[in-house]
Design a protein around this motif. Structure first.
Motif, mmCIF file in Angstrom:
data_model
loop_
_atom_site.group_PDB
_atom_site.id
_atom_site.type_symbol
_atom_site.label_atom_id
_atom_site.label_comp_id
_atom_site.label_asym_id
_atom_site.label_seq_id
_atom_site.Cartn_x
_atom_site.Cartn_y
_atom_site.Cartn_z
ATOM 1 N N UNK A 174 0.926 18.480 7.348
ATOM 2 C CA UNK A 174 1.010 16.625 6.969
ATOM 3 C C UNK A 174 1.232 15.774 8.436
ATOM 4 N N UNK A 214 -0.805 5.334 4.198
ATOM 5 C CA UNK A 214 -1.351 6.727 4.143
ATOM 6 C C UNK A 214 -1.157 7.554 3.226
ATOM 7 N N UNK A 215 -1.468 6.601 2.058
ATOM 8 C CA UNK A 215 -1.879 6.816 0.591
ATOM 9 C C UNK A 215 -3.068 7.160 0.228
ATOM 10 N N UNK A 256 3.539 8.404 -4.005
ATOM 11 C CA UNK A 256 3.295 8.167 -3.323
ATOM 12 C C UNK A 256 3.307 8.666 -1.696
ATOM 13 N N UNK A 257 3.104 8.498 -0.551
ATOM 14 C CA UNK A 257 2.516 9.603 0.125
ATOM 15 C C UNK A 257 2.998 11.318 0.265
ATOM 16 N N UNK A 258 2.114 12.282 0.228
ATOM 17 C CA UNK A 258 2.895 13.209 0.850
ATOM 18 C C UNK A 258 3.590 13.552 -0.745
ATOM 19 N N UNK A 301 -1.860 14.530 9.102
ATOM 20 C CA UNK A 301 -3.364 13.300 7.913
ATOM 21 C C UNK A 301 -1.961 12.117 8.566
ATOM 22 N N UNK A 302 -0.343 12.373 8.778
ATOM 23 C CA UNK A 302 0.562 10.861 9.077
ATOM 24 C C UNK A 302 -0.415 10.769 10.250
ATOM 25 N N UNK A 317 7.300 3.024 2.905
ATOM 26 C CA UNK A 317 5.788 1.773 3.146
ATOM 27 C C UNK A 317 7.101 0.895 1.241
ATOM 28 N N UNK A 326 -3.743 10.547 2.368
ATOM 29 C CA UNK A 326 -3.364 11.549 1.333
ATOM 30 C C UNK A 326 -4.341 11.247 -0.050
ATOM 31 N N UNK A 359 0.941 -0.604 -0.005
ATOM 32 C CA UNK A 359 -0.278 0.353 0.250
ATOM 33 C C UNK A 359 0.949 1.459 -0.239
#
Lengths: 237, 151
Positions: free
Chosen positions: B38, B52-53, A166-168, B41-42, A174, B56, A151
């Protein structure tokens, strides 16, 4: 035994596929049944090991009869008793070619898309090429989540601003760098670098002779049947 | 800005830390900080036990959420059809000139955020400018000055 063989086995459902009466497991989706009966229809966002997503729309088929027909994505449609499915009707082929045209205008650098466009006998692209490197099929996202259980990537934004990240937008903790996303991506494999590689559509592939791989050392077109990058033997210099 | 985890905890607990309440939780955080830091959100992702995605993705999907800090005064200029034909573009240009920012940006002192919206459902009042939930109808470039001076 002889009596049993006359009746449908177990829980099978019966439906019409291109005019032939066929049976299928009710747990299948339409695409699986169509492929089981050996009919080849194009799809980009479907993979056996992943949940169907239904975004590339290439696997459209026409269901229903008379005036009440509609187009559905076969990868998302369950097989049902009494369905009437046509995989290559005029309406389906016209729609499929239009979808392919839009996809290839977005991403002309993909070999898989070019090969598929040639198989669909797409002859022109009327849209302005975007030269994007992603068709948002979501295969990498599902691969990462379902098979790799990481994920690490997903969709962000929406509408025309949708993209995979990817996140942010930062290197993801991950991510194990397994490369499964690149393995499954239909868009990031470079296309045949044959004689007309700069065009939006790798035209000429619709013709069949000769085998371009033997004529051009750096050509990567290995279609079956070979759809050569040149029109005929006289074009080979 | 550092994020106060106890405050986030109380917001998350209000929704029993259910993944299905992600949007409601983000809305409350947005109301609290005026944007979505940010780190928050984490923290939400770890508390709700979701990737996390995914957080986001949701945070970038909705226009109501912002990952960048917003100004104290939020000015939305309606660019819908009715407002457009009555000159909302000139109103927007005047605001951009006065605030010295482009649409979508925040002034350096963190006072104003200027944004365009596509319709606020008050077409009869067009051109409409919404300043912190307050609707100003029949806007003109001249009236912009008064709006910014708080009249």
């Amino acid at each position: 035994m002889s009596q049993n063989s006359q009746t449908p086995r177990g829980e099978m459902v019966t439906f019409m596929l291109n005019g032939a009466e066929v049976q299928a497991d009710p747990n299948w989706n339409l695409l699986e049944a169509i492929q089981f009966y050996g009919i080849d229809i194009p799809t980009l966002c479907y993979d056996e090991g992943l949940t169907p997503y239904g975004v590339c729309r290439l696997c459209v088929v026409e269901i229903g009869s008379g005036d009440r027909t509609k187009l559905v994505t076969s990868c998302m449609h369950p097989v049902r008793e009494g369905l009437e499915v046509r995989t290559h009707s005029n309406r389906v082929i016209k729609t499929r070619k239009m979808i392919m045209e839009l996809l290839i205008a977005r991403c002309p650098s993909s070999k898989k898309l070019q090969d598929m466009a040639a198989l669909l006998e797409l002859k022109e692209v009327r849209f302005k090429p975007l030269n994007d490197d992603c068709i948002l099929c979501g295969l990498c996202v599902r691969m990462c989540e379902e098979q790799m259980v990481a994920k690490a990537i997903g969709f962000a934004g929406r509408g025309t601003d949708r993209y995979i990240t990817t996140p942010f937008d930062m290197t993801s903790e991950e991510c194990r760098r397994c490369g499964a996303c690149m393995y499954i991506c239909p868009a990031c494999e470079l296309r045949c670098q044959g004689p007309q590689a700069e065009t939006v559509l790798c035209s000429g592939c619709i013709n069949t002779e000769p085998v371009c791989a033997s004529e051009y050392g750096d050509a990567m077109c290995f279609m079956v049947p070979c759809l050569s990058c040149v029109k005929g033997p006289e074009d080979v210099k | 800005m550092t994020v106060d985890e106890s405050r986030l905890d109380s917001i998350i607990d209000e929704y029993n830390a259910e993944p299905g309440s992600l949007i409601s939780i983000l809305q409350d955080i947005q109301a609290e900080y005026n944007y979505l830091p940010a780190e928050s959100l984490e923290y939400v992702a770890s508390r709700l036990n979701i990737p996390r995605v995914q957080v986001f993705g949701v945070a970038t999907f909705f226009k109501a959420f912002s990952l960048k800090p917003k100004g104290k005064q939020q000015i939305h200029v309606c660019m819908g059809t009715a407002c457009h034909v009555r000159g909302s573009k000139r109103v927007l240009e005047e605001l951009e000139r006065k605030l010295e920012i482009k649409a979508g940006d925040t002034t350096e002192n963190g006072e104003y955020t200027l944004e365009t919206v596509n319709c606020v459902g008050a077409c009869a009042l067009g051109p409409v400018v919404v300043e912190n939930e307050e609707y100003h109808g029949q806007m003109t470039p001249i009236k912009v000055e008064n709006l910014l001076n708080g009249k």
